[in-house]
Write a protein that holds these residues in place. Structure first.
Motif, short mmCIF file in Angstrom:
data_model
loop_
_atom_site.label_atom_id
_atom_site.label_comp_id
_atom_site.label_asym_id
_atom_site.label_seq_id
_atom_site.Cartn_x
_atom_site.Cartn_y
_atom_site.Cartn_z
N TYR A 58 20.90 21.03 1.31
CA TYR A 58 19.76 21.73 0.73
C TYR A 58 19.21 20.87 -0.40
O TYR A 58 19.98 20.39 -1.25
CB TYR A 58 20.20 23.09 0.19
CG TYR A 58 19.11 23.83 -0.54
CD1 TYR A 58 18.11 24.50 0.17
CD2 TYR A 58 19.07 23.87 -1.92
CE1 TYR A 58 17.10 25.18 -0.49
CE2 TYR A 58 18.07 24.54 -2.59
CZ TYR A 58 17.08 25.19 -1.88
OH TYR A 58 16.08 25.85 -2.54
N ILE A 59 17.91 20.63 -0.39
CA ILE A 59 17.29 19.84 -1.45
C ILE A 59 16.93 20.79 -2.59
O ILE A 59 16.01 21.59 -2.48
CB ILE A 59 16.06 19.07 -0.93
CG1 ILE A 59 16.51 18.12 0.19
CG2 ILE A 59 15.38 18.31 -2.07
CD1 ILE A 59 15.41 17.41 0.91
N ARG A 63 12.22 14.84 -3.98
CA ARG A 63 11.77 14.53 -2.62
C ARG A 63 12.63 13.39 -2.11
O ARG A 63 12.89 12.44 -2.84
CB ARG A 63 10.30 14.08 -2.62
CG ARG A 63 9.31 15.20 -2.76
CD ARG A 63 7.84 14.77 -2.62
NE ARG A 63 7.58 13.39 -2.99
CZ ARG A 63 7.14 12.44 -2.16
NH1 ARG A 63 6.89 12.71 -0.89
NH2 ARG A 63 6.90 11.23 -2.60
N GLU A 73 12.51 11.67 8.17
CA GLU A 73 11.50 12.61 7.69
C GLU A 73 11.55 12.65 6.17
O GLU A 73 12.59 12.40 5.57
CB GLU A 73 11.74 14.02 8.24
CG GLU A 73 11.48 14.14 9.72
CD GLU A 73 11.32 15.59 10.17
OE1 GLU A 73 11.06 16.47 9.34
OE2 GLU A 73 11.44 15.80 11.39
N THR A 74 10.41 12.98 5.56
CA THR A 74 10.35 13.19 4.12
C THR A 74 10.47 14.68 3.85
O THR A 74 9.72 15.48 4.42
CB THR A 74 9.03 12.64 3.54
OG1 THR A 74 8.98 11.22 3.80
CG2 THR A 74 8.96 12.88 2.03
N LEU A 75 11.45 15.04 3.02
CA LEU A 75 11.73 16.44 2.71
C LEU A 75 11.68 16.64 1.20
O LEU A 75 12.07 15.76 0.45
CB LEU A 75 13.10 16.85 3.24
CG LEU A 75 13.32 16.71 4.76
CD1 LEU A 75 14.76 17.03 5.12
CD2 LEU A 75 12.37 17.62 5.51
N ALA A 76 11.24 17.83 0.77
CA ALA A 76 11.10 18.14 -0.65
C ALA A 76 11.95 19.35 -1.00
O ALA A 76 12.53 20.01 -0.12
CB ALA A 76 9.63 18.41 -0.98
N GLY A 78 13.58 22.73 -1.61
CA GLY A 78 13.49 23.92 -0.77
C GLY A 78 13.73 23.63 0.70
O GLY A 78 13.98 24.55 1.48
N SER A 79 13.68 22.35 1.09
CA SER A 79 13.95 21.96 2.48
C SER A 79 15.45 21.76 2.68
O SER A 79 16.21 21.63 1.72
CB SER A 79 13.23 20.65 2.82
OG SER A 79 11.85 20.78 2.68
N SER A 80 15.85 21.71 3.94
CA SER A 80 17.25 21.46 4.25
C SER A 80 17.36 20.68 5.55
O SER A 80 16.39 20.55 6.30
CB SER A 80 18.03 22.77 4.31
OG SER A 80 17.44 23.66 5.23
N PHE A 81 18.55 20.16 5.80
CA PHE A 81 18.81 19.44 7.05
C PHE A 81 20.29 19.57 7.38
O PHE A 81 21.11 19.90 6.53
CB PHE A 81 18.38 17.97 6.96
CG PHE A 81 19.05 17.16 5.86
CD1 PHE A 81 20.20 16.43 6.10
CD2 PHE A 81 18.49 17.12 4.59
CE1 PHE A 81 20.79 15.68 5.09
CE2 PHE A 81 19.06 16.37 3.58
CZ PHE A 81 20.22 15.64 3.83
#
Length: 111
Positions: A58-59, A63, A73-76, A78-81
């Motif tokens: 979880y970010i 970013r 991918e670029t994630l900021a 609130g994003s997760s992977f």
């Protein structure tokens, strides 16, 4: 394994320098699951690597450019992977930020 840590409070846990120049602190862990916070300065890199643990991230701040199995991918915030077992993955901090990673099972090398 040492006793599991099942509660966490703000500011607990010692930050440790990582081999790639970032920092991490173990937040919580049991045999089956571990939560680890990672801190990055702008431009910090989590080098490409793999491990048998399943990882969900979880970010919390910042970013990141995230690469998993050759896909980027670029994630900021609130994003997760998620990183399935043994896939090559890594990150680059496009700005200062924090990742909250979970690992199943726990990462014994982090204790």
């Amino acid at each position: 394994m040492s006793d599991p840590k099942i509660f966490s409070h703000p500011g607990e846990g010692e930050w440790v320098a990582t081999p790639d120049g970032n920092r991490r602190r173990v937040v919580l862990f049991t045999d089956e699951l571990m939560v680890v916070e990672f801190g990055f300065e702008k431009g910090g890199v989590g080098a490409l690597h793999s491990h048998p643990h399943v990882q969900a991230s979880y970010i919390a701040e910042g970013r990141f450019e995230v690469t998993i199995d050759g896909r980027t991918e670029t994630l900021a915030a609130g994003s997760s992977f998620i990183v399935p077992s043994n896939l090559v993955h890594g990150v680059k901090a496009l700005e200062a930020g924090r990742l909250v990673d979970t690992f199943a099972p726990h990462r014994a090398d982090f204790l």
